[in-house]
Design a protein around this motif. Structure first.
Motif, PDB file in Angstrom:
ATOM      1  N   LEU A  45       0.830  -1.206   0.000  1.00 49.02           N
ATOM      2  CA  LEU A  45       0.000   0.000   0.000  1.00 49.02           C
ATOM      3  C   LEU A  45       0.861   1.252   0.000  1.00 49.02           C
ATOM      4  O   LEU A  45       1.934   1.284   0.613  1.00 49.02           O
ATOM      5  N   ILE A  46       0.368   2.279  -0.671  1.00 43.18           N
ATOM      6  CA  ILE A  46       0.941   3.622  -0.583  1.00 43.18           C
ATOM      7  C   ILE A  46      -0.201   4.540  -0.160  1.00 43.18           C
ATOM      8  O   ILE A  46      -1.267   4.542  -0.779  1.00 43.18           O
ATOM      9  N   LYS A  47       0.001   5.296   0.913  1.00 40.64           N
ATOM     10  CA  LYS A  47      -1.046   6.170   1.447  1.00 40.64           C
ATOM     11  C   LYS A  47      -0.542   7.606   1.520  1.00 40.64           C
ATOM     12  O   LYS A  47       0.657   7.841   1.655  1.00 40.64           O
ATOM     13  N   GLY A  48      -1.460   8.544   1.466  1.00 31.68           N
ATOM     14  CA  GLY A  48      -1.060   9.940   1.590  1.00 31.68           C
ATOM     15  C   GLY A  48      -2.222  10.855   1.885  1.00 31.68           C
ATOM     16  O   GLY A  48      -3.380  10.544   1.579  1.00 31.68           O
ATOM     17  N   MET A  49      -1.910  11.999   2.507  1.00 28.58           N
ATOM     18  CA  MET A  49      -2.945  12.968   2.871  1.00 28.58           C
ATOM     19  C   MET A  49      -2.293  14.331   3.086  1.00 28.58           C
ATOM     20  O   MET A  49      -1.151  14.423   3.541  1.00 28.58           O
ATOM     21  N   THR A  50      -3.030  15.385   2.751  1.00 28.41           N
ATOM     22  CA  THR A  50      -2.596  16.746   3.028  1.00 28.41           C
ATOM     23  C   THR A  50      -3.555  17.371   4.024  1.00 28.41           C
ATOM     24  O   THR A  50      -4.781  17.239   3.882  1.00 28.41           O
ATOM     25  N   PHE A  51      -3.013  18.056   5.032  1.00 24.45           N
ATOM     26  CA  PHE A  51      -3.832  18.689   6.059  1.00 24.45           C
ATOM     27  C   PHE A  51      -3.901  20.200   5.819  1.00 24.45           C
ATOM     28  O   PHE A  51      -3.076  20.776   5.103  1.00 24.45           O
ATOM     29  N   ASN A  52      -4.863  20.848   6.461  1.00 27.13           N
ATOM     30  CA  ASN A  52      -5.059  22.285   6.260  1.00 27.13           C
ATOM     31  C   ASN A  52      -3.881  23.116   6.744  1.00 27.13           C
ATOM     32  O   ASN A  52      -3.721  24.266   6.339  1.00 27.13           O
ATOM     33  N   SER A  53      -3.062  22.544   7.614  1.00 26.64           N
ATOM     34  CA  SER A  53      -1.908  23.257   8.168  1.00 26.64           C
ATOM     35  C   SER A  53      -0.762  23.377   7.175  1.00 26.64           C
ATOM     36  O   SER A  53       0.279  23.977   7.488  1.00 26.64           O
ATOM     37  N   GLY A  54      -0.912  22.786   5.969  1.00 29.35           N
ATOM     38  CA  GLY A  54       0.190  22.814   5.018  1.00 29.35           C
ATOM     39  C   GLY A  54       1.170  21.686   5.238  1.00 29.35           C
ATOM     40  O   GLY A  54       2.292  21.706   4.730  1.00 29.35           O
ATOM     41  N   SER A  56       1.830  17.525   4.893  1.00 27.88           N
ATOM     42  CA  SER A  56       1.382  16.341   4.179  1.00 27.88           C
ATOM     43  C   SER A  56       2.115  15.122   4.707  1.00 27.88           C
ATOM     44  O   SER A  56       3.214  15.240   5.266  1.00 27.88           O
ATOM     45  N   TYR A  57       1.482  13.947   4.523  1.00 25.03           N
ATOM     46  CA  TYR A  57       2.213  12.720   4.848  1.00 25.03           C
ATOM     47  C   TYR A  57       2.046  11.726   3.715  1.00 25.03           C
ATOM     48  O   TYR A  57       1.016  11.680   3.026  1.00 25.03           O
ATOM     49  N   LEU A 194      -9.187  13.045  11.125  1.00 23.98           N
ATOM     50  CA  LEU A 194      -8.757  13.720  12.354  1.00 23.98           C
ATOM     51  C   LEU A 194      -7.784  12.860  13.150  1.00 23.98           C
ATOM     52  O   LEU A 194      -6.790  13.363  13.699  1.00 23.98           O
ATOM     53  N   MET A 195      -8.050  11.556  13.224  1.00 20.49           N
ATOM     54  CA  MET A 195      -7.173  10.664  13.973  1.00 20.49           C
ATOM     55  C   MET A 195      -5.808  10.550  13.292  1.00 20.49           C
ATOM     56  O   MET A 195      -4.771  10.555  13.958  1.00 20.49           O
ATOM     57  N   ILE A 196      -5.802  10.458  11.963  1.00 17.84           N
ATOM     58  CA  ILE A 196      -4.533  10.384  11.244  1.00 17.84           C
ATOM     59  C   ILE A 196      -3.743  11.670  11.428  1.00 17.84           C
ATOM     60  O   ILE A 196      -2.538  11.638  11.684  1.00 17.84           O
ATOM     61  N   GLU A 197      -4.414  12.808  11.320  1.00 12.42           N
ATOM     62  CA  GLU A 197      -3.708  14.085  11.495  1.00 12.42           C
ATOM     63  C   GLU A 197      -3.104  14.188  12.890  1.00 12.42           C
ATOM     64  O   GLU A 197      -1.964  14.656  13.054  1.00 12.42           O
ATOM     65  N   SER A 198      -3.851  13.757  13.901  1.00 14.37           N
ATOM     66  CA  SER A 198      -3.351  13.800  15.271  1.00 14.37           C
ATOM     67  C   SER A 198      -2.099  12.941  15.440  1.00 14.37           C
ATOM     68  O   SER A 198      -1.116  13.359  16.046  1.00 14.37           O
ATOM     69  N   LEU A 199      -2.117  11.728  14.885  1.00 15.87           N
ATOM     70  CA  LEU A 199      -0.969  10.827  15.000  1.00 15.87           C
ATOM     71  C   LEU A 199       0.220  11.338  14.197  1.00 15.87           C
ATOM     72  O   LEU A 199       1.370  11.217  14.643  1.00 15.87           O
ATOM     73  N   VAL A 200      -0.038  11.906  13.026  1.00 20.16           N
ATOM     74  CA  VAL A 200       1.058  12.468  12.220  1.00 20.16           C
ATOM     75  C   VAL A 200       1.740  13.602  12.975  1.00 20.16           C
ATOM     76  O   VAL A 200       2.967  13.722  12.981  1.00 20.16           O
ATOM     77  N   GLN A 201       0.953  14.442  13.652  1.00 14.64           N
ATOM     78  CA  GLN A 201       1.541  15.525  14.438  1.00 14.64           C
ATOM     79  C   GLN A 201       2.355  14.974  15.609  1.00 14.64           C
ATOM     80  O   GLN A 201       3.402  15.524  15.953  1.00 14.64           O
TER      81      GLN A 201
END
Length: 338
Positions: A45-54, A56-57, A194-201
């Protein structure tokens, strides 16, 4: 060796290019893109996301069938890239055919580069790899000076100008634990985002902390554990999570993992910040809380199903963690259900 050149830094465009090169099919859940590959090019798998804070993961959890290099060109506004290798190893160079730096299992890396600089990541064939990349985009206006992005620019850019810089950090098992939690997120939609963004941070914070600790000491804090021993600690942690009801002792775990008691304890303190016995107790209490909340088992049944032999002892440590007794917690859950 296959070469893939990414022409855009936008997550949507990146996944379209990856799909064009590797096949598979893109799935999208809220802001998250997922590309599942199972063909002659590889599996995973390859996963990715961009958050409003600028921020990305991008995560590769893959086994490729051939060597390949992923080439990205930075724009004039160069980002800061934080990387963590949870499995296998990858290499990086500034430009093709330049000096390579290897990021091994359980290591964190931080990268900045000059404007319009090629960055190359090398993946070896038949190697199970799991690498998480967190990209922090630079600020674009004076109104952004209070943001995390601006603070990181001040930390990693010299006089606000980016240069070719790469830091390979110490082994860090705490980040590996957060990567596992990231993979375990099963929710969908906005809750998942939201959970992914929290863990990425959280992962980003741990990587910055690791960099700070390494910079304070000329000798990196890798402890006395080898990469193989760290892998064994990670596997034993997962085994405890899978079988909390088993009456596991330090001797049992040492024998299973091929580690000495001192190495075992050192590994658990590195990864979880606690001793082996304390970690087993923590896993059991978390499992018990889940059973009380989501099953019809009574308290005694819960106690014995997770390996405790004393209900009073279980009640004591449960109350210490959740600030109420198991009976009170069960009553609250039943009242909410009604």
């Amino acid at each position: 060796m296959k070469t893939i050149a990414l022409k855009s830094a936008k997550i949507k465009n990146i996944f379209q290019q990856l799909e064009g090169n590797f096949g598979g099919e893109i799935q999208k859940d809220a802001k998250e893109y997922i590309l599942e590959i199972d063909n002659q090019m590889g599996q995973g798998l390859i996963k990715g996301m961009t958050f409003n804070s600028g921020i990305s993961y991008l995560e590769f959890d893959m086994t490729f069938s051939e060597d390949f290099q992923l080439v990205t060109e930075t724009t004039e506004e160069t980002p800061i890239c934080f990387a963590y290798c949870a499995k296998g190893k990858v290499a990086h160079s500034f430009g093709l055919d330049k000096k390579k730096r290897v990021l091994e299992n359980f290591q964190t890396g931080i990268l900045t580069s000059k404007s319009l600089q090629d960055n190359v990541i090398y993946f070896e064939k038949n190697v199970d790899i799991k690498i998480t990349l967190i990209v922090v985009n630079p600020i674009k206006s004076e109104t952004d000076v209070k943001t995390l992005n601006y603070k990181l620019q001040n930390l990693f850019y010299k006089e606000n100008i980016s240069e070719n810089y790469i830091y390979i950090g110490s082994y860090n098992l705490k980040i590996a634990e957060k990567i596992q939690q990231l993979a375990a997120v099963s929710q969908k939609g906005i809750v998942r985002s939201l959970m992914i963004e929290s863990l990425v941070q959280m992962i980003l914070a741990l990587e910055i902390e690791q960099h700070s600790e390494d910079m304070k000491s000329a000798n990196q804090k890798t402890g006395t554990l080898s990469a193989w021993e760290l892998t064994s600690v990670k596997e034993l942690s997962q085994f405890i999570n899978n079988y909390p009801e088993r009456n596991l002792t330090v001797t049992d775990l040492c024998r299973k993992g091929g580690l000495s008691p001192s190495k075992l304890q050192e590994g658990f303190k590195l990864m979880h910040g606690r001793t082996v016995i304390d970690y087993i107790r923590e896993v059991r209490v978390r499992k018990a809380e889940n059973l009380i909340k989501n099953t019809d088992l009574n308290i005694s049944e819960v106690v014995y199903s997770i390996g405790f032999t004393s209900r009073s002892y279980f009640s004591k440590i449960f109350k210490s963690k959740y600030n109420c007794s198991p009976k009170q917690y069960k009553a609250k859950q039943m009242a909410m259900a009604i």
